[in-house]
Design a protein around this motif. Sequence first.
Motif, PDB file in Angstrom:
ATOM      1  N   SER A   1       0.932  -1.022  -0.275  1.00  0.00           N
ATOM      2  CA  SER A   1       0.071   0.046   0.230  1.00  0.00           C
ATOM      3  C   SER A   1       0.655   1.157   0.157  1.00  0.00           C
ATOM      4  N   ILE A   2       1.830   1.301   1.264  1.00  0.00           N
ATOM      5  CA  ILE A   2       2.634   2.404   0.525  1.00  0.00           C
ATOM      6  C   ILE A   2       3.584   3.134  -0.369  1.00  0.00           C
ATOM      7  N   ALA A   3       4.147   1.344  -0.925  1.00  0.00           N
ATOM      8  CA  ALA A   3       4.800   1.305  -2.016  1.00  0.00           C
ATOM      9  C   ALA A   3       3.574   2.075  -3.532  1.00  0.00           C
ATOM     10  N   ILE A   4       2.444   1.348  -3.739  1.00  0.00           N
ATOM     11  CA  ILE A   4       1.581   2.400  -4.798  1.00  0.00           C
ATOM     12  C   ILE A   4       1.426   3.814  -4.177  1.00  0.00           C
ATOM     13  N   ALA A   5       1.481   3.443  -3.345  1.00  0.00           N
ATOM     14  CA  ALA A   5       0.952   5.444  -2.574  1.00  0.00           C
ATOM     15  C   ALA A   5       2.584   6.490  -3.246  1.00  0.00           C
TER      16      ALA A   5
ATOM     17  N   GLU B   1       4.464   5.333  -5.868  1.00  0.00           N
ATOM     18  CA  GLU B   1       4.291   5.257  -7.184  1.00  0.00           C
ATOM     19  C   GLU B   1       2.848   5.326  -7.555  1.00  0.00           C
ATOM     20  N   LYS B   2       3.352   6.633  -8.379  1.00  0.00           N
ATOM     21  CA  LYS B   2       2.045   7.658  -8.569  1.00  0.00           C
ATOM     22  C   LYS B   2       1.941   7.217  -9.839  1.00  0.00           C
ATOM     23  N   GLU B   3       2.813   6.356 -10.731  1.00  0.00           N
ATOM     24  CA  GLU B   3       2.134   5.571 -11.995  1.00  0.00           C
ATOM     25  C   GLU B   3       1.320   3.734 -12.002  1.00  0.00           C
ATOM     26  N   ILE B   4       0.975   3.256 -10.953  1.00  0.00           N
ATOM     27  CA  ILE B   4       0.657   2.363 -10.389  1.00  0.00           C
ATOM     28  C   ILE B   4      -0.752   2.946  -9.967  1.00  0.00           C
ATOM     29  N   LYS B   5      -2.198   2.154 -10.610  1.00  0.00           N
ATOM     30  CA  LYS B   5      -3.127   3.215 -10.408  1.00  0.00           C
ATOM     31  C   LYS B   5      -4.493   1.527  -9.928  1.00  0.00           C
TER      32      LYS B   5
ATOM     33  N   PRO C   1      -9.899  -0.202  -5.717  1.00  0.00           N
ATOM     34  CA  PRO C   1      -9.730   0.760  -4.473  1.00  0.00           C
ATOM     35  C   PRO C   1      -8.784  -0.089  -2.917  1.00  0.00           C
ATOM     36  N   LEU C   2      -7.707   0.289  -2.738  1.00  0.00           N
ATOM     37  CA  LEU C   2      -6.643  -0.990  -1.599  1.00  0.00           C
ATOM     38  C   LEU C   2      -7.547   0.217  -0.705  1.00  0.00           C
TER      39      LEU C   2
ATOM     40  N   ASP D   1      -1.353  -7.979  -8.756  1.00  0.00           N
ATOM     41  CA  ASP D   1      -0.271  -8.158  -7.745  1.00  0.00           C
ATOM     42  C   ASP D   1       0.425  -7.207  -7.395  1.00  0.00           C
ATOM     43  N   TYR D   2       0.329  -6.653  -6.421  1.00  0.00           N
ATOM     44  CA  TYR D   2       1.275  -4.959  -6.740  1.00  0.00           C
ATOM     45  C   TYR D   2       2.354  -5.149  -5.621  1.00  0.00           C
ATOM     46  N   GLU D   3       2.866  -6.480  -4.674  1.00  0.00           N
ATOM     47  CA  GLU D   3       3.839  -6.538  -4.670  1.00  0.00           C
ATOM     48  C   GLU D   3       5.051  -6.566  -5.626  1.00  0.00           C
TER      49      GLU D   3
END
Length: 209
Positions: free
Chosen positions: A45-49, A51-55, A59-60, A194-196
Amino acid sequence: MSLVRLKIKGISYSQTQNGAYALILNEEDGDRKLPIVIGAFEAQSIAIALEKEIKPPRPLTHDLFKNFADRFKIVVKQVIIHKLVDGVFYSSLICKRDEEEEIIDARTSDAIALALRFNAPIFTYKTILDKAGIFLKFSSKEKDEDENDSIMVDEILQEGEAVEIESGSDTHGYREMSLQELHQELEKAVASEDYEKAAKLRDEISKRK
């Protein structure tokens, strides 16, 4: 007690604790780092926030909280890491609605994930940083990468014990892939939620820019 503002330095993968990640916070006007062990979901969740390009297609949990708060005009003004007991950090969300402030207890990993989504500053008390803050050792190669806002941590030295931290990219062979292949894999990872994997792919793509 005086507050010290922190910024997020990066997230690394722990070799010593299965499924654990190390979130590295850096004091804004100094060199000390504050490492916090967090779980895989919070790390994603922190990594996605970051990395602005990952949408994410849906919603998480932290995105849902942000949408809910926006709907009811609740704003997270700041996050304070206010206590450290037996190696566990305790945090508070300072929220505001209709000119009234409320303080809400939160896990530190959740608090930071929300701080990113609200663009809220992160603070801790000087006494906590004095107690748990460390200086990380970098190799010359890692210092170069650090200038490009990426973090590759060899060791965290705390209380005389070395905790190994490494980047996960090499284990997946991402460095052998072309940029086009990386972007294709990134799209697949986001589509499958698979956000990791997506965060690791973004890290490798960012290194090549």
